[in-house]
Design a protein around this motif. Structure first.
Motif, PDB file in Angstrom:
ATOM      1  N   GLU A  19      17.668  32.416  -1.653  1.00 16.74           N
ATOM      2  CA  GLU A  19      18.174  31.025  -1.864  1.00 16.74           C
ATOM      3  C   GLU A  19      17.298  30.287  -2.849  1.00 16.74           C
ATOM      4  O   GLU A  19      17.838  29.516  -3.733  1.00 16.74           O
ATOM      5  N   LYS A  45      24.210  31.848  -8.784  1.00 15.27           N
ATOM      6  CA  LYS A  45      25.019  31.204  -7.998  1.00 15.27           C
ATOM      7  C   LYS A  45      26.311  31.710  -7.681  1.00 15.27           C
ATOM      8  O   LYS A  45      27.075  31.590  -6.345  1.00 15.27           O
ATOM      9  N   GLU A  46      26.790  32.656  -8.544  1.00 14.87           N
ATOM     10  CA  GLU A  46      28.386  33.170  -8.289  1.00 14.87           C
ATOM     11  C   GLU A  46      28.034  34.118  -7.112  1.00 14.87           C
ATOM     12  O   GLU A  46      28.823  34.221  -6.151  1.00 14.87           O
ATOM     13  N   ARG A  48      25.695  34.368  -4.961  1.00 13.89           N
ATOM     14  CA  ARG A  48      25.381  33.735  -3.629  1.00 13.89           C
ATOM     15  C   ARG A  48      26.790  33.093  -3.102  1.00 13.89           C
ATOM     16  O   ARG A  48      27.111  33.127  -1.651  1.00 13.89           O
ATOM     17  N   GLU A  49      27.809  32.530  -3.673  1.00 11.23           N
ATOM     18  CA  GLU A  49      28.867  32.040  -3.289  1.00 11.23           C
ATOM     19  C   GLU A  49      29.861  33.176  -2.602  1.00 11.23           C
ATOM     20  O   GLU A  49      30.348  32.952  -1.586  1.00 11.23           O
ATOM     21  N   GLU A  50      30.030  34.275  -3.293  1.00 12.72           N
ATOM     22  CA  GLU A  50      30.749  35.370  -2.776  1.00 12.72           C
ATOM     23  C   GLU A  50      29.883  35.982  -1.470  1.00 12.72           C
ATOM     24  O   GLU A  50      30.900  36.077  -0.518  1.00 12.72           O
ATOM     25  N   TYR A  52      28.205  34.408   0.670  1.00 13.19           N
ATOM     26  CA  TYR A  52      28.328  33.362   1.561  1.00 13.19           C
ATOM     27  C   TYR A  52      29.812  33.427   2.302  1.00 13.19           C
ATOM     28  O   TYR A  52      29.695  33.453   3.505  1.00 13.19           O
ATOM     29  N   THR A  53      30.663  33.552   1.467  1.00  5.89           N
ATOM     30  CA  THR A  53      32.218  33.634   1.968  1.00  5.89           C
ATOM     31  C   THR A  53      32.461  34.879   2.695  1.00  5.89           C
ATOM     32  O   THR A  53      33.019  34.781   3.484  1.00  5.89           O
ATOM     33  N   CYS A 161      36.705  37.967   2.369  1.00  3.93           N
ATOM     34  CA  CYS A 161      36.083  36.544   1.428  1.00  3.93           C
ATOM     35  C   CYS A 161      36.999  35.550   1.435  1.00  3.93           C
ATOM     36  O   CYS A 161      36.551  34.218   1.421  1.00  3.93           O
ATOM     37  N   ALA A 165      36.084  31.853   2.898  1.00  3.87           N
ATOM     38  CA  ALA A 165      36.503  30.767   1.954  1.00  3.87           C
ATOM     39  C   ALA A 165      37.261  29.502   2.731  1.00  3.87           C
ATOM     40  O   ALA A 165      37.052  28.432   2.696  1.00  3.87           O
TER      41      ALA A 165
END
Length: 651
Positions: A19, A45-46, A48-50, A52-53, A161, A165
């Motif tokens: 993070e 950040k991309e 991280r988004e993937e 996390y979901t 994923c 989301a």
């Protein structure tokens, strides 16, 4: 307090570590992967988004904190997303090597770890069926590549994923996920990473969130990466060396990693390495001795192909560079300064072309995985791409020490990393002063939690928080660590004296072009013996130069004489006689009829020789070497073995 000290104190889990990197470098490229012939890029950040979901989706599927999920895939973007996603969900990753046998080795790891699911790539999916998941806890098989609808226990990565989301769109769910992520503890397990298990059942090394985050930070006290750094990740990602250094250390600096292009076969994947290097133009790469040797052979082969003049010029400038570099810490100092113009000429005429074949930007390799012979270190420094050798164990997450461009001594494993304690102990547990040999013992946040479901082995290895490595070594007057080998591998003479064989074996291979592999042996015997695997291509080249065929008795005897003459260089009167004590140079040597490979279990997945397997397989051959007549290398046993070996190579 420096920023690094502050980070070490605060970034105590992989998630906090990651993070912070996303916060600092949101738009930097984190990973590249070749798809349909083009390199695609994803930012911090991309990813991280993937991740996390994906983690949220795993929670939706019913997986909970502390569950284990296995990961069987080549290194790629979705490997990284899968692991980080598991960590966001509090799930433990059980990374598996793609080289494992499905019915036995994969089955054991799935069963022993109690994994509830396995994530698998398309190339590995055939290994996962009812046979190798029998008697296991596997409930779901998650496919990274298929777009088929979910059937039975099969589910798709993309669907998970999407599920995550959608679930996170509800603010209550999103808040719960944030709280759960914040509650991930430094002592929570991140991985159960299995040993090769070549002599007994594999042991599951329990590495915590703190272990990985701490060791990445420890490694960064020795390795600093400038902005724009990029590596091609050619080592297996399940291996802790690639895992920590290639992924997490690069994250700390906002650097990028490129996944090696996967071929349809293992050989095709290996052939992609030179092409990918030229495409990516890495600034730093990781290597292990087996790869380093392959790179050296490729370099020398390319020069030889240009003709005798090019080869002589190359050999001359390599010798000049050896003298100029010394053992690196004294590089270019004193009288060596006089060689600087010749070094510049060597770069212009020879070595710049070599460096261009590695992309033209490669500053150096970081070497690990096993001991690297000093001659290989000198060779790569000579051509302008030095290997900065390090040392570690998976049980230490894994980095313990490393050389760097600013602080190196060839033959050593470098300076110990920061934020870690190290000592050398004798057999009675007494700490030894610098220069004296004993067991390497380390303490710090990188020491594993223990072995999964194996308290006995844990108690033997971790004592009062200290990791007893089982390796012999010493610290020199400047604090450099010299690793001498495993205690279990030591040569033991009839009078009880002990010596590590690895350095001798590496030197014999590196300094004898007719020898590819070597293992020496002495178990309280009057003298040392050894077994070797020849280099078929070199033997053929030498025979051709003499107008001889290796199909003829004369050619076989000429090949044996060639090998023997190179072995004699390590004995009294030879040019390498002073490298090692005479008593440890093998007095009798047998040729093996086949190479040591992963397929015959004589090399493990890290390409390290499995000594016990070799000695068990060739017990009769080794015992026969202690007969007086076997001290004559040119004998009928070696003639027969060499013929079998050459026939298997179709030479």
């Amino acid at each position: 307090m420096t920023q690094r000290e502050k980070d070490y104190k605060e970034l105590t889990t992989v998630i906090r570590f990651f993070e912070k990197s996303v916060e600092r470098y949101p738009d930097n490229t984190l990973i590249m992967e070749k798809r349909q012939g083009e390199w695609e890029k994803w930012t911090y950040k991309e990813i991280r988004e993937e991740a996390y979901t994906f983690g949220a989706g795993l929670r939706q599927l019913g997986f909970a904190k502390g569950d284990r999920i296995a990961l069987l895939s080549e290194g790629r973007k979705d490997w990284l997303v899968s692991e980080l996603g598991m960590f966001y969900a509090g799930i433990i990753n059980v990374p598996l090597s793609v080289k494992l046998d499905p019915a036995t080795e994969i089955n054991f790891r799935l069963k022993h770890s109690g994994a509830r699911a396995i994530i698998v790539s398309k190339n590995q999916s055939s290994k996962i069926d009812s046979e190798n998941t029998r008697d296991t806890s596997i409930e779901k098989v998650i496919h990274l590549d298929t777009n088929a609808s979910e059937q039975g226990n099969i589910v798709n990565f993309k669907d998970i994923c999407a599920m995550g989301a959608e679930w996170l769109q509800d603010e209550a769910n999103a808040a719960k996920m944030r709280i759960d992520v914040e509650n991930i503890s430094p002592d929570d397990l991140a991985n159960i990473s299995y040993t090769s298990g070549t002599t007994s059942d594999p042991k599951g090394i329990m590495l915590t969130q703190r272990n990985y985050a701490a060791n990445a930070m420890q490694s960064c006290t020795r390795v600093t990466l400038p902005q724009g750094s990029v590596t091609l990740a050619i080592l297996p990602w399940d291996h802790s060396f690639a895992h920590t250094v290639c992924i997490y250390c690069f994250m700390y600096y906002g650097a990028a990693l490129a996944a090696q292009e996967t071929g349809r076969t293992q050989m095709e994947t290996l052939r992609n390495i030179p092409k990918n290097i030229k495409e990516i133009r890495p600034t730093l790469m990781m290597s292990v001795p087996a790869l380093s040797k392959a790179f050296k052979k490729n370099i020398e082969g390319a020069v030889r192909a240009k003709g005798e003049t090019a080869w002589r010029m190359f050999s001359f400038f390599v010798k000049v560079a050896y003298k100029y570099n010394g053992d690196w810490h004294n590089r270019g100092k004193g009288w060596r300064m006089l060689l600087k113009p010749l070094m510049a000429l060597g770069d212009k005429l020879i070595f710049n072309a070599v460096k261009e074949n590695f992309g033209g930007r490669l500053a150096h390799f970081i070497g690990g995985g096993a001991l690297l012979d000093i001659e290989l270190q000198r060779f790569f420094a000579a051509v302008g791409i030095p290997i900065m050798q390090g040392y570690g164990l998976s049980e230490a997450s894994p980095v313990i020490s490393t050389n760097t461009l600013k602080a190196a001594k060839f033959g050593s494993s470098g300076l110990p990393v920061g934020f870690m304690d190290i000592k050398i102990l004798d057999a009675d547990g007494k700490e030894l002063p610098r220069g004296e040999k004993g067991e390497i013992v380390i303490g710090g946040d990188n020491v594993m939690k223990g072995y999964w479901e194996n308290p006995t082995a844990t108690a033997e290895t971790v004592k009062d928080g200290w990791l007893y490595t089982g390796d012999m070594g010493y610290l020199d007057e400047d604090g450099f660590l010299f690793v001498l080998g495993r205690f279990k591998s030591l040569l033991i003479s009839s009078d009880g004296e002990k010596y590590s064989p690895e350095g001798i074996e590496e030197s014999i291979v590196d300094l004898s072009d007719s020898i590819d592999q070597c293992m020496i042996y002495n178990n309280q015997s009057p003298f040392t013996v050894g077994v070797i695997v020849p280099n078929a291509a070199a033997l053929k080249r030498n025979a051709d130069n003499e107008g001889l065929s290796l199909d003829s008795p004369e050619g076989i005897d000429f090949a044996l004489r060639t090998i023997n003459s190179q072995l004699q260089e390590f004995r009294r009167g030879g040019q390498f006689a002073t490298l090692y004590p005479e008593r440890w140079i093998p007095s009798a040597i047998a040729i093996l009829p086949e190479a040591m490979t992963e397929a015959n279990k004589m090399l493990n997945s890290s390409m390290k020789m499995v000594r016990g397997r070799v000695t068990d397989t060739y017990a009769d051959t080794i015992n026969n070497l202690f007969k007086a007549e076997m001290k004559n290398f040119i004998n009928d046993s070696n003639r027969t073995a060499l013929k079998r070996f050459l026939n298997s190579k179709a030479v």
